[in-house]
Every structure is written in C-alpha cells, then in structure tokens.
Write a protein that holds these residues in place. Structure first.
Motif, PDB file in Angstrom:
ATOM      1  N   THR A  22       0.746  -1.115  -0.033  1.00  0.00           N
ATOM      2  CA  THR A  22       0.014  -0.062  -0.142  1.00  0.00           C
ATOM      3  C   THR A  22       0.816   1.276  -0.050  1.00  0.00           C
ATOM      4  OG1 THR A  22      -0.284  -0.183   2.517  1.00  0.00           O
ATOM      5  CG2 THR A  22      -1.930  -0.960   1.325  1.00  0.00           C
ATOM      6  N   ARG A  23       2.033   1.210   0.648  1.00  0.00           N
ATOM      7  CA  ARG A  23       3.059   2.308   0.347  1.00  0.00           C
ATOM      8  C   ARG A  23       3.863   2.490  -0.962  1.00  0.00           C
ATOM      9  NH1 ARG A  23       6.827   2.590   4.801  1.00  0.00           N
ATOM     10  NH2 ARG A  23       6.635   0.341   5.381  1.00  0.00           N
ATOM     11  N   GLY A  24       3.421   1.549  -1.963  1.00  0.00           N
ATOM     12  CA  GLY A  24       4.213   1.485  -3.098  1.00  0.00           C
ATOM     13  C   GLY A  24       5.528   0.841  -3.352  1.00  0.00           C
ATOM     14  N   ARG A  25       5.889  -0.201  -2.134  1.00  0.00           N
ATOM     15  CA  ARG A  25       7.318  -0.622  -2.224  1.00  0.00           C
ATOM     16  C   ARG A  25       7.208  -1.992  -2.851  1.00  0.00           C
ATOM     17  NH1 ARG A  25       9.738   0.425   3.513  1.00  0.00           N
ATOM     18  NH2 ARG A  25      11.764  -0.566   2.230  1.00  0.00           N
ATOM     19  N   LEU A  26       5.950  -2.560  -2.733  1.00  0.00           N
ATOM     20  CA  LEU A  26       6.032  -4.082  -3.146  1.00  0.00           C
ATOM     21  C   LEU A  26       5.125  -4.144  -4.371  1.00  0.00           C
ATOM     22  CD1 LEU A  26       6.489  -7.067  -2.860  1.00  0.00           C
ATOM     23  CD2 LEU A  26       4.620  -7.022  -1.127  1.00  0.00           C
ATOM     24  N   PRO A  27       5.459  -4.376  -5.588  1.00  0.00           N
ATOM     25  CA  PRO A  27       4.693  -4.401  -6.598  1.00  0.00           C
ATOM     26  C   PRO A  27       3.658  -5.730  -7.081  1.00  0.00           C
ATOM     27  CG  PRO A  27       7.166  -5.252  -7.257  1.00  0.00           C
ATOM     28  CD  PRO A  27       7.220  -4.942  -5.847  1.00  0.00           C
TER      29      PRO A  27
END
Length: 365
Positions: free
Chosen positions: A322-327
């Motif tokens: 949700t923080r954009g660090r895991l695609p």
C-alpha cells in the motif's frame, strides 16, 4: 448453511466444472469467508492432474482474499467484516516447533473440521484446505489473516501462496542480506517473487535465469540486475562470470528439478546457500558427490511456503504494497471470471501469464 457456485475437479484430468456446493455454518474455530479474488496457481492444476492425491472431488482454489462473513464459537482473531488473506498454515501453537518459538515450521497445521459438499451430499476435498474458487468458503479461523482493506483483493490474495513462497524463499529461507549476490533459476510466478524478495532485502546483484526471454525481461522490470537465457549460455558459468568467478551468495531453485538443483548447487559461492522452493514430483531423485557437499560448505535448504508466518508476514507485506514498495499488482496478468479457469490453466502452461486471478462478481477493482 448456504449454497454457492464453485469450481470442482471430479476426476483425474477431467475438465473442471462450475457447480453448486453447500457451505456449512461455521462451527467452533471456523469462519465462512466471502471470496473476492483467487489466483490460478499451478498447484490447482496438480490437483486436476492427480499429482497431489486422488481424494476427488476437489474444490479448487487457494490463493485468495475476501471478507469474513461469519465466525464460529471461540473465534477471536477475526470478526465479520474483516478483510483477510487466506493461508494454508494455520499454526497450532502447541507442537514442538511452536513451543520452540518457530511457528513457521508448525508440524500440526489445521483446517476446518466440517466439510463442504456437493448438492447430493458428496464431501469435497478443498485444495490446500481452502477451496476458494467459490463464492464463499469454510476455513479454520487461523487460516484467515486480517490485513489492510485498502489493498486490491486480486493482488493481496496472491500472498496466500505463490508470491509469498517466492518472497519468503529470499527473505526468510535464504536470509538474503544487503549487498548479497542472488541468482534465481526459473522465473515463473514464484521465481519472479523471489527476485522481488531479493530486491526488498537489498541484494546488490540479482541474476534471473530462464529459457523464456519474455520472463527475463519481466524479471529485469521487477528488480533483476542481470538476465541469463539458459538456452544460450550455461547458467553455472554465467552466474560465476557475473559474480567475479565465485558464484552467488544465495541461489534459489524455483523450478524443482534435479538438474536445476545441481545447477544451483554449483552456481553458489563457497559457504553460500541453495534454496529449493520449486516443487519436485515424487519420482525425482538427486545424486551429488558427497565430497562436494562437504567441501563447499554453506547451507542447502528447502523453503516450504517461504517459511512464512502469515500473522507476521502478510500484514507487513501488505503495508509495503500500500506504500508502493512491493509491486504486487505486477503479478496480476489478468482478471477473469469463475467460469474461465480451464482457459487460465492453458495460458499458465504456455507461460503467457504470471497469474490469472478469478475475481468474483461485484469485487472487480
């Protein structure tokens, strides 16, 4: 109890069928989950092909997320309305592994006590104790892990099996650290997730190995620094050349064949680690000179479900997502309806998708 639509395999190699099944009300320690999305995993195809057992009919599907609809007596970890990812490692808390503080090795994981059935009362065997190619499913409450409801269901559910297996092979089993060199042999869904896991861990060099140029290109997009086409170069020599002649610190076999494992073994550095996360078939055997095992040192490990602890790992990984660090979204190749699973199996076999994801009516993003 209630009746819902679900996908079953009645016999070995038969086409899957969309049928009506009966889901009991949850008993003590159980929960009924309204499934929102479920990935089409190769394990489901193994059930269809008879590669796991012959306890037909199977209720397929296990890589799922959804909303808890009802819980049985004594359930406190989840409540109706919670958004959850389903898992097949509901730890017991009492076995010798759990008592030693290693619940990810739990030797007594459990599933729902009651069985879902066909309309005529025939008991179904749920895939990996879940059975989520269904509008609703009955599971042990411990198989539900509450996560942030802001997550896209189609992406979140993939942590329930393949993506967690790959990420965990790097983070948990392989203990990849900052600055390490990592090679991943086999870039299907699990291998691609291992690439992502190595990147999350801060590996300095991540070498993707496959025979499909499309997969190698995708691996580069997801964090691989180098790509080796095993049709064009010897993987062992290529990995050594890319690591100063030494071999990688961690080599992950995401295929699960003896010849691939041997490549992983000889492509690692002295005192390096080999992780087997690809699933072999029962007839496969491995022969390696014992002196080589002794002389090279290091660790030879198997990774079962990425050695994950769902209650620890799922919320953490969803937070990264949700923080954009895991695609996670990159693993969703397509969203399909519950009646399109045979087509999804064919696409998976041809290597056209990382994951086809069944999204239930009313749950599309």
């Amino acid at each position: 109890m209630q009746q819902v639509q679900a996908v079953v395999a009645r016999s070995k190699d038969a086409p899957v069928e969309l049928v009506t099944i009966t889901v009991p009300d949850p008993g003590p320690g159980e929960a009924v989950v309204r499934v929102q999305a479920c990935g089409v995993c190769h394990t489901d195809l193994h059930y269809v092909q008879g590669g796991i057992g012959d306890d037909y009919p199977y209720l397929l599907g296990h890589e799922a997320s959804g909303i808890v609809e009802a819980v049985g007596e004594g359930v406190s970890e989840v409540a109706p309305g919670d958004f959850v990812i389903l898992n097949w490692r509901a730890v017991c808390g009492e076995c010798r592994a759990c008592r030693r503080g290693r619940p990810w090795y739990c030797f007594n994981t459990h599933n729902a006590t009651q069985r879902m059935t066909l309309e005529d009362g025939t008991e179904l065997t749920p895939a990996l104790g879940i059975g989520a190619f269904a509008e609703k499913t009955l599971v042990a409450a411990g198989q539900c892990t509450k996560v942030d409801p802001a997550a896209r269901p189609a992406a979140a559910g993939l942590l329930g099996c393949g993506v967690m297996a790959g990420i965990g092979a790097a983070l948990n089993t392989g203990n990849v650290g900052r600055g390490d060199s990592v090679a991943v042999i086999g870039c299907g869904g699990v291998g691609m997730a291992a690439v992502v896991g190595a990147d999350l861990a801060g590996a300095a060099r991540i070498i993707a190995v496959d025979v499909d140029p499309r997969k190698l290109d995708r691996a580069r997009e997801l964090g691989a620094t180098d790509a080796v086409n095993a049709r064009e170069a010897d993987p062992v020599e290529a990995i050594r050349a890319l690591t100063g002649g030494f071999g990688a610190d961690v080599v992950i076999d995401a295929v699960g064949r003896p010849e691939i494992w041997r490549q992983a073994f000889y492509a690692r550095d002295l005192a390096g680690t080999v992780v087997l996360v690809g699933v072999p078939t029962p007839e496969m055997e491995l022969t390696v000179p014992l002196l080589d095992v002794f002389g090279r040192g290091g660790s030879l490990k198997s990774s079962w479900y990425g050695d994950c602890l769902p209650s620890r790992d799922f919320p953490m990984l969803i937070d990264l997502y949700t923080r954009g660090r895991l695609p996670l979204d990159a693993f969703v190749s397509e969203e399909i309806g519950i009646g399109e699973i045979d087509d999804a199996f064919a696409k998976m076999h041809r290597g056209e998708v990382l994951r086809s994801v069944v999204v239930m009516a009313g749950s599309r993003a």
